[in-house]
Design an enzyme around this catalytic site. Structure first.
Site, short mmCIF file in Angstrom:
data_model
loop_
_atom_site.label_atom_id
_atom_site.label_comp_id
_atom_site.label_asym_id
_atom_site.label_seq_id
_atom_site.Cartn_x
_atom_site.Cartn_y
_atom_site.Cartn_z
N ASP A 1 0.77 -1.30 0.10
CA ASP A 1 -0.09 -0.10 0.00
C ASP A 1 0.77 1.20 -0.03
O ASP A 1 2.11 1.30 0.45
CB ASP A 1 -0.68 0.01 1.27
CG ASP A 1 -2.10 -0.66 1.07
OD1 ASP A 1 -2.54 -1.20 -0.28
OD2 ASP A 1 -2.95 -0.91 2.14
N LYS B 1 -1.09 0.74 -8.51
CA LYS B 1 -0.98 0.79 -9.73
C LYS B 1 -1.06 -0.60 -10.46
O LYS B 1 -1.16 -0.79 -11.61
CB LYS B 1 0.53 1.19 -10.04
CG LYS B 1 1.05 2.56 -9.67
CD LYS B 1 2.70 2.64 -9.95
CE LYS B 1 2.92 3.83 -9.59
NZ LYS B 1 4.46 4.19 -9.84
#
Length: 410
Positions: free
Chosen positions: A200, A222
């Site tokens: 994270d 992403k």
């Protein structure tokens, strides 16, 4: 004194009689390991420390409240002699020798037939360090070696190759509030053993730089979402890599189950038949205020604290927070993910009875090098966030405890 080094061995004491003479500090330190070994422990001592007495009260040991007497070591497999009476120690040592009972003496290692090593544990491995003989024995040196080895095993800096195939699966690791030193030792070890790490944004980023080159690091922010929502895509990535036989760590900020959506990931893994280990982390709701000098409770000031999410405004129909009730509490209110909503939150609390001059502290980037603290009141916090340009992540503390910490008194 023998010139030969001690022969190291691990004693299996489950159900076997172990006699401990003396109930002082030495016994207090040694008894827990003997209890963990499953020994049938008899303590012989007129007195004992409160901690040792508590072990007897709990039934973990049998306590005979008297001095040592000849015959106490009969049928024993192991003895720890640690009384304050030198004559009793010498007599007991002689009895141990006569009955071939391995005996440790806290007062005279030279007269003992066994020595207690400096021991430590890490995930099923016991590390035991002994000096080669009694000459120049330095307990601090052996303890330091023990600590260095155990610390290396725990944090992954000392990595021993696994010769047996590891079971693939996922470890859900709480990385703590941001400072890489605040991850748990178990979390750090699992991170060092990972094949894949899905991290994270709020996880301790510095730890990623320590990973070996072969470890695949995936930024959760992403992951291509495609037709999936973000959380679904993360769940699928965890499952996909685990099914490839890899050891996967899901590195999250704070604690996985405190606004971390950790249970959603656990449920998805369970449905896919993927084993999952949950490693709790230090929640920013407590640690970040503490790092900024703010106790969430304080004697005579706050007897409770409440942690709420501020990611949706009080007037948002999605909000599950009972803001009117929170306004009536006298303790501390900690708001996470509420920087952009704090103005509306403050207005709502005031409207339902919270005094407008209630102290507020905003701690941005807590526990990291970029940490900063901005103070305000409920009446001014909305404007303060704008003028001071406070950005997420920030923990917001509301209540009288804001003014009792050392920084507030400085």
């Amino acid at each position: 004194m023998a010139e030969n080094p001690a022969y190291p061995v691990g004693l299996r004491l489950t159900g076997r009689r172990v006699v401990v003479l003396g109930g002082g500090q030495v016994a207090q330190r040694r008894l827990p390991a003997l209890i963990a070994a499953g020994a049938d422990i008899v303590l012989v001592s007129p007195e004992a420390t409160p901690s040792v007495e508590a072990m007897a009260d709990a039934g973990e040991i049998t306590w005979e409240r008297r001095p040592y007497a000849d015959g106490d070591l009969a049928n024993a497999w192991y003895a720890l002699i640690a009384t304050t009476d030198p004559e009793a120690n010498t007599a007991a040592s002689a009895e141990a020798e006569a009955h071939r009972v391995w005996c440790v003496r806290s007062d005279d290692a030279d007269q003992a037939t066994a020595w207690t090593p400096a021991t430590g544990h890490s995930e099923g491995v016991t590390v035991a360090v002994l000096t080669t003989d009694a000459r120049g024995r330095d307990p601090r040196h052996t303890a330091a070696i023990r600590d260095a080895v155990v610390a290396g095993l725990r944090d992954g800096t000392l990595v021993a190759p696994h010769h047996r195939t590891r079971t693939p699966g996922v470890a859900l690791v709480g990385g703590g509030p941001g400072d890489p030193d605040l991850i748990t030792v178990r979390g750090r070890r699992l991170l060092a053993e990972a094949d894949v790490v899905i991290a994270d944004r709020l996880g301790p980023r510095d730890l990623l730089a320590e990973l070996p080159p072969h470890v695949e690091v995936i930024d959760a922010a992403k992951i291509p979402y495609g037709r999936y929502m973000a959380q679904e895509a993360i769940n699928n990535a965890l499952i996909e890599h685990a099914k490839q036989g890899k050891s996967v760590v899901r590195l999250k900020g704070g604690d996985p189950f405190v606004y971390g959506r950790g249970m959603e990931e656990v449920q998805a893994l369970a449905e896919a038949g993927i084993p999952c280990t949950v490693v709790p982390g230090i929640s920013s709701s407590i640690s970040v205020p503490g790092a900024a000098g703010i106790p969430v409770t304080h004697r005579g000031v706050a007897h409770e604290f409440t942690v709420v999410s501020g990611h949706v405004a009080p007037d948002d129909e999605r909000s599950l927070v009972d803001w009117p009730s929170l306004a009536k509490l006298t303790g501390t209110l900690v708001v996470l993910m509420g920087v952009d909503k704090i103005g509306k939150i403050a207005e709502t609390l005031i409207a339902h009875g919270k005094p407008a001059d209630t102290p507020v502290a905003l701690v941005q980037e807590g526990t990291t090098a970029a940490q900063r603290r901005v103070d305000a009141t409920l009446a001014t916090v909305g404007e303060t966030v704008r003028t001071e340009d406070v950005k997420p992540p920030a923990v917001i503390v509301i209540g009288a405890v804001v003014t009792v910490g050392p920084e507030a008194l400085a």
